[in-house]
Write an enzyme that holds these catalytic residues in place. Structure first.
Site, PDB file in Angstrom:
ATOM      1  N   HIS A 198      13.807   7.794  93.832  1.00  0.00           N
ATOM      2  CA  HIS A 198      13.570   9.107  93.588  1.00  0.00           C
ATOM      3  C   HIS A 198      12.681   9.633  94.566  1.00  0.00           C
ATOM      4  CE1 HIS A 198      10.998  11.916  90.918  1.00  0.00           C
ATOM      5  NE2 HIS A 198      11.928  11.937  90.057  1.00  0.00           N
ATOM      6  N   ASP A 235       8.238   1.132  92.353  1.00  0.00           N
ATOM      7  CA  ASP A 235       8.293   2.540  91.387  1.00  0.00           C
ATOM      8  C   ASP A 235       8.611   1.929  89.863  1.00  0.00           C
ATOM      9  OD1 ASP A 235       9.058   4.530  89.971  1.00  0.00           O
ATOM     10  OD2 ASP A 235      10.011   5.809  91.616  1.00  0.00           O
ATOM     11  N   GLN A 267      10.822   3.923  85.423  1.00  0.00           N
ATOM     12  CA  GLN A 267      11.983   3.813  84.447  1.00  0.00           C
ATOM     13  C   GLN A 267      11.865   2.372  84.161  1.00  0.00           C
ATOM     14  OE1 GLN A 267      13.419   6.299  83.444  1.00  0.00           O
ATOM     15  NE2 GLN A 267      13.126   7.958  84.972  1.00  0.00           N
ATOM     16  N   LYS A 311       6.628   8.704  80.023  1.00  0.00           N
ATOM     17  CA  LYS A 311       8.202   8.380  80.038  1.00  0.00           C
ATOM     18  C   LYS A 311       7.913   7.001  78.854  1.00  0.00           C
ATOM     19  CE  LYS A 311       9.420   9.657  84.526  1.00  0.00           C
ATOM     20  NZ  LYS A 311      10.547  10.668  84.496  1.00  0.00           N
ATOM     21  N   CYS A 357      16.463  14.346  91.183  1.00  0.00           N
ATOM     22  CA  CYS A 357      15.522  14.107  92.309  1.00  0.00           C
ATOM     23  C   CYS A 357      15.726  12.942  93.046  1.00  0.00           C
ATOM     24  CB  CYS A 357      13.923  13.781  91.649  1.00  0.00           C
ATOM     25  SG  CYS A 357      13.059  15.117  90.701  1.00  0.00           S
TER      26      CYS A 357
END
Ligand code: PLP
Length: 411
Positions: free
Chosen positions: A125, A202, A205, A228, A367
């Site tokens: 991202h 990261d 998600q 999220k 993104c």
């Protein structure tokens, strides 16, 4: 095998999902962008403001004590959620973006120099690319990137050539927000460690959708966002190893993060306070802790299995739609993200037709512009599932796609 989720009961806990949009029941499939919030989180925010709010760590009065306990209690809750070695390893930030920027700004300049290398992947991202570009510009370091294969999986066989003793940092997303690939992070960390690189993961998600154990992954930093994962916006987490956090310079200066301030110099508190200058986002940290209770109450493994079932069902149904082409991997390493093309219809047109039927999806580059360039695409349509979605939502999506085909290709 664990019992499947009772999705009807779960959905009833999310007030926003009960509405109609453009005369149709809302089908919310934009969860990779942001999830909705259960009543229990909304109520926790109101309760905190109605009963307990004051500034933290400073006041010698009852409300300040309560607010401080609530805030530090939320930190301890997060630490348990991700298997942190110590509560002090949890830094509250605004979200994944701020967490990664914190590492780039506070760890980067003293650990990278001219000719050193930062290895990213083509799945990243923008928030795990741009901070490293800024750092590379400041330090003279170079960026490299691990490619994917035709199924959207990282080409791990390239690691041997890409990693060297020049590699100081590896940045990798745990789950791709664009393709749904679940990356073999532990394996990548092990390879990075063989050349002495520091690894930033990261987790934007991943933390909402599957069990996380930062120590088992072996990484050095792990960042994720509350919004999220059924929590509020404006709160997120940077987890970092204690020894690294202690070595790092402060990210921002101000109140809360200092020991002693003189006009010419200051001394700082230890982590995590060193990185939390100013009044922190207490209420949303409290909301995040409640969201974590909610997710763990249902079970992250069950949530993951549920989303995997939905994406598999969507792939099955999608395969029957002319021109439907899924871009992610098919297998156990697939999270509940469905990025696809529909013939030569532009994703924005697809999304608009779906919206007219009350179905919320995302269309664009998500993104992930370098990934789109790699795929030779300008944009995709993306449906992303969460614990309150069910097969009826997939059916509604597929009917919507057929309607888009009829309408836009005159067929
Ligand atoms: N990383 C990934 C993989 C994401 O999907 C996102 C959000 O879409 C981010 C980072 C950025 O998260 P935030 O905007 O909450 O900082």
């Amino acid at each position: 095998m664990k019992a499947p989720l009772d999705v009807k009961a779960i959905k009833a806990e999310f007030p926003i999902l009960g509405q109609e949009v453009h005369g149709h029941p809302l089908v919310y499939l934009d969860n990779a962008a942001s999830s909705q919030k259960p009543r229990i989180v909304l109520e926790a925010l109101v309760r905190y403001y109605e009963r307990d709010h004051a500034n933290v760590h400073r006041g010698i009065h009852e409300l300040s004590t309560r607010a401080t306990q609530a805030y530090e209690g939320a930190r301890a809750r997060v630490a348990r959620f991700i298997g942190a070695g110590a509560v002090e390893e949890v830094v509250f930030v605004r979200g994944t973006t701020e967490g990664i920027n914190l590492v780039a700004s506070a760890w980067g300049p003293s650990n990278l120099g001219e000719g050193d290398e930062i290895l990213l992947t083509v799945l990243e991202h923008h928030s795990n690319i741009v901070p490293w570009q800024l750092l590379a510009q400041r330090t003279g370091a170079r960026l490299k990137s691990l490619d994917i294969d035709d199924h959207g999986r990282l080409r791990l066989e390239q690691l041997g050539d890409l990693l060297s003793e020049r590699t100081r940092l590896v940045g990798v997303t745990h789950v791709s927000n664009a393709l749904g690939t679940v990356n073999p992070v532990a394996e990548i960390v092990a390879a990075a460690k063989r050349v002495g690189a520091t690894v930033v993961v990261d987790g934007a998600q991943a933390a909402p959708h599957l069990p996380i154990d930062v120590q088992a992954l072996g990484c050095d930093f792990y960042a994720f966002s509350g919004h999220k994962m059924c929590g509020p916006t404006g709160i997120g987490v940077l987890w970092g190893r204690s020894e690294l956090l202690e070595e790092m310079a402060p990210y921002q200066g101000g109140g809360e993060m200092i020991e002693i301030v003189e006009l010419e110099r200051s001394t700082y508190k230890r982590a995590p306070q060193k990185f939390e200058a100013g009044t922190p986002n207490v209420a949303d940290a409290v909301g995040l802790a409640v969201a974590i209770d909610f997710l763990e109450g249902l079970g992250l493994e069950r949530i993951q299995a549920h989303e995997h079932d939905l994406v598999s069902y969507a792939l099955e149904r999608g395969a029957q739609i002319p021109g439907f082409r899924d871009l992610g991997p098919v297998g156990d390493d697939r999270a509940g993200v469905l990025s696809f093309e529909l013939g030569d219809i532009h994703p924005h047109d697809v999304a608009q037709i779906l919206d007219s039927r009350g179905i919320a999806v995302r269309a664009g580059h998500h993104c992930n512009q370098p990934l789109m360039q790699r795929l030779g695409l300008g944009a995709t349509t993306r449906a992303s599932f969460y614990l309150y979605n069910d097969r009826d939502d997939v059916d509604a999506l597929c009917e919507g796609l057929r309607a888009a085909l009829d309408f836009l290709s005159g067929g």
